[in-house]
Motif scaffolding. Sequence first.
Motif, PDB file in Angstrom:
ATOM      1  N   LYS B   6       0.836  -1.201   0.000  1.00  0.00           N
ATOM      2  CA  LYS B   6       0.000   0.000   0.000  1.00  0.00           C
ATOM      3  C   LYS B   6       0.870   1.250   0.000  1.00  0.00           C
ATOM      4  O   LYS B   6       0.609   2.200  -0.726  1.00  0.00           O
ATOM      5  CB  LYS B   6      -0.900   0.007   1.233  1.00  0.00           C
ATOM      6  N   ILE B   9       2.402   1.774  -3.315  1.00  0.00           N
ATOM      7  CA  ILE B   9       1.400   2.301  -4.253  1.00  0.00           C
ATOM      8  C   ILE B   9       1.216   3.791  -4.023  1.00  0.00           C
ATOM      9  O   ILE B   9       1.181   4.585  -4.970  1.00  0.00           O
ATOM     10  CB  ILE B   9       0.062   1.551  -4.103  1.00  0.00           C
ATOM     11  N   ALA B  13       1.918   6.610  -6.685  1.00  0.00           N
ATOM     12  CA  ALA B  13       0.811   7.495  -7.048  1.00  0.00           C
ATOM     13  C   ALA B  13       1.206   8.943  -6.802  1.00  0.00           C
ATOM     14  O   ALA B  13       0.854   9.835  -7.589  1.00  0.00           O
ATOM     15  CB  ALA B  13      -0.438   7.136  -6.256  1.00  0.00           C
ATOM     16  N   THR B 192      -6.837  -1.407 -13.810  1.00  0.00           N
ATOM     17  CA  THR B 192      -5.442  -1.825 -13.685  1.00  0.00           C
ATOM     18  C   THR B 192      -4.804  -1.909 -15.059  1.00  0.00           C
ATOM     19  O   THR B 192      -3.679  -1.453 -15.277  1.00  0.00           O
ATOM     20  CB  THR B 192      -5.365  -3.206 -13.007  1.00  0.00           C
ATOM     21  N   LEU B 195      -3.979   1.489 -16.370  1.00  0.00           N
ATOM     22  CA  LEU B 195      -2.756   2.047 -15.783  1.00  0.00           C
ATOM     23  C   LEU B 195      -1.514   1.518 -16.480  1.00  0.00           C
ATOM     24  O   LEU B 195      -0.587   2.272 -16.781  1.00  0.00           O
ATOM     25  CB  LEU B 195      -2.686   1.691 -14.299  1.00  0.00           C
ATOM     26  N   LEU B 257       3.430   1.989 -11.152  1.00  0.00           N
ATOM     27  CA  LEU B 257       2.141   2.136 -10.467  1.00  0.00           C
ATOM     28  C   LEU B 257       1.172   1.048 -10.916  1.00  0.00           C
ATOM     29  O   LEU B 257       0.507   0.397 -10.102  1.00  0.00           O
ATOM     30  CB  LEU B 257       1.567   3.532 -10.763  1.00  0.00           C
ATOM     31  N   VAL B 261      -0.422  -1.870  -8.539  1.00  0.00           N
ATOM     32  CA  VAL B 261      -1.865  -2.007  -8.357  1.00  0.00           C
ATOM     33  C   VAL B 261      -2.302  -3.413  -8.750  1.00  0.00           C
ATOM     34  O   VAL B 261      -3.122  -4.049  -8.080  1.00  0.00           O
ATOM     35  CB  VAL B 261      -2.626  -0.935  -9.168  1.00  0.00           C
ATOM     36  N   TYR B 264      -1.301  -5.736  -6.053  1.00  0.00           N
ATOM     37  CA  TYR B 264      -2.192  -5.530  -4.907  1.00  0.00           C
ATOM     38  C   TYR B 264      -3.517  -6.252  -5.126  1.00  0.00           C
ATOM     39  O   TYR B 264      -4.050  -6.901  -4.246  1.00  0.00           O
ATOM     40  CB  TYR B 264      -2.425  -4.029  -4.723  1.00  0.00           C
ATOM     41  N   ARG B 265      -4.037  -6.135  -6.335  1.00  0.00           N
ATOM     42  CA  ARG B 265      -5.320  -6.779  -6.637  1.00  0.00           C
ATOM     43  C   ARG B 265      -5.197  -8.306  -6.604  1.00  0.00           C
ATOM     44  O   ARG B 265      -6.112  -8.998  -6.173  1.00  0.00           O
ATOM     45  CB  ARG B 265      -5.816  -6.343  -8.012  1.00  0.00           C
TER      46      ARG B 265
END
Lengths: 253, 268
Positions: B6, B9, B13, B192, B195, B257, B261, B264-265
């Motif tokens: 996190k 990220i 970001a 995602t 991005l 990024l 992400v 993370y997903r």
Amino acid sequence: MKTDDSREILLRGERLSKRFTDKDRQIDALSEVDVFLRRGEFLGVVGESGSGKSTLLKVISGLLPVDAGEIYCGEERMTGCGAREMGKRLQMIFQDAKSSFDPRFSMVHSILESGRGKRDLAEVRALIDLVGLDSVLLSRKPAALSGGQCQRMAIVRALYNGADILLCDEITSALDVSSQAQIVGILKKLKEQRGLAVLFVSHDIALVRMLCDRVLVMQNGRVVEGGRIANVVDDPQDPYTRQLIESARRQSL
Amino acid sequence: MRRQLKLRILLAAAAAGILLFTVIFAGVIAPNDPYATNALAIRKAPCAAYPFGTDNLGRCVFSRVLFGGRTTIAATFFLVLLSFLAGTFIGMICGYCGGWADRLLMRIADILLSFPQMVVAIAVAGILNGGMKGAMIALGITMWVSFARLARSHTLSIRQEAYISSAILAGKSGLSIICTHVFPNLLAPLFTNALTQIGTTMIGLSGLSFLGLGVIPPTAEWGSMISEARAYIQIAPWAVIAPSLVTILTIVVFNYLGDLVMEYREAL
């Protein structure tokens, strides 16, 4: 177990057939299956995996188009009218309780949304009481509920929709024993209080025996035996039925 | 592990945010007019007045990098958004309805994917005779495909969920199901993908401009700046290095990024 044979027939399927084509192989998931359901009656459908039980429910609910045969609700011919139309007469409860709710929405949102424009929160709360849940759970999302709670919510949603026929597709097989017992208790209560008619697909013969008035035994897309539950279980005529009951008995030992 | 991810990220970001901020406020930050030529300050090395030096026509490279970023980033975002919307729409229709529309659109997608994206883009941009609009069309022709395929496969799996059957039995129309149940549930994976597409698109657009198939001079754009300054790289290397570095930096930041992400997903 008494069955009143004079009650009106709510749902009737005649010579229902469904064939799937998988690569060059053709599979007859249903061949000429006859089925009917009276008001307030529980009809069990048993058989091993791949026997066509779930296909039967999908075809009756209109989620799958039928290849041949006719479907009637009362006297009205419903063949080919699709699930949106059939949904006015019947509702379906699925094996995977959690996935029968959109993960993004709260329970109350999903339930109200299924009411075809009706938004009656008092009725939802009354139904929540009926299935023995706490109305606090209404604001939660499916991920925050247990499988059993989700399944009871699914029953609430089906009832809120106003249908008097429920199609239950292995609704207890993914649940633990105590949740299973709760669901069975609720279905019994609904049968007595509301005269709900249920088509109960299961591979658990003991459960079907406890809950249903009549039973159909399916194998390879055909009904091999059908009749009053007591007759079929205690005095099976078909060898396949005998085998099913034998293996169920052996399992419970 | 999750917290660390996190944090990374957030950092990526923030870096992307700073890049966007400087580019959006280029008009305020830029010390000089990016288009003003100055015969007295040709190919000046970086100094206080010209932080990144000047180019062959005495234009401030720093200001041009900032304004060029506007062109590159705005075009990239617009193109990614457009491909995202078009691809998602097509993919959802294919996945939900199936049938001949699905077969037709997916065959078109297959044909487009069978050529390398840049080759198609160069050919199309060449036919359209340059200009940023032409470059965007050239890249957009193949870009929607990845979104469409992704949207289609997610729609197919969402379509099998019991809540879709429930919604149909509750009398909801196909369009309403697509809008309320399908689209919102595939937004996360598609976002995602969007991005990760930003970096690729930026390379594509700058690449076309570098080849002279993108922006028309004197419009500031990173690819065309590199291309122009390349001729005198030995005399004024800063005019090449500055736009090259920011291009690399921006692509790295957005790709990083996107990867984070996605990671993370997947960890969810």
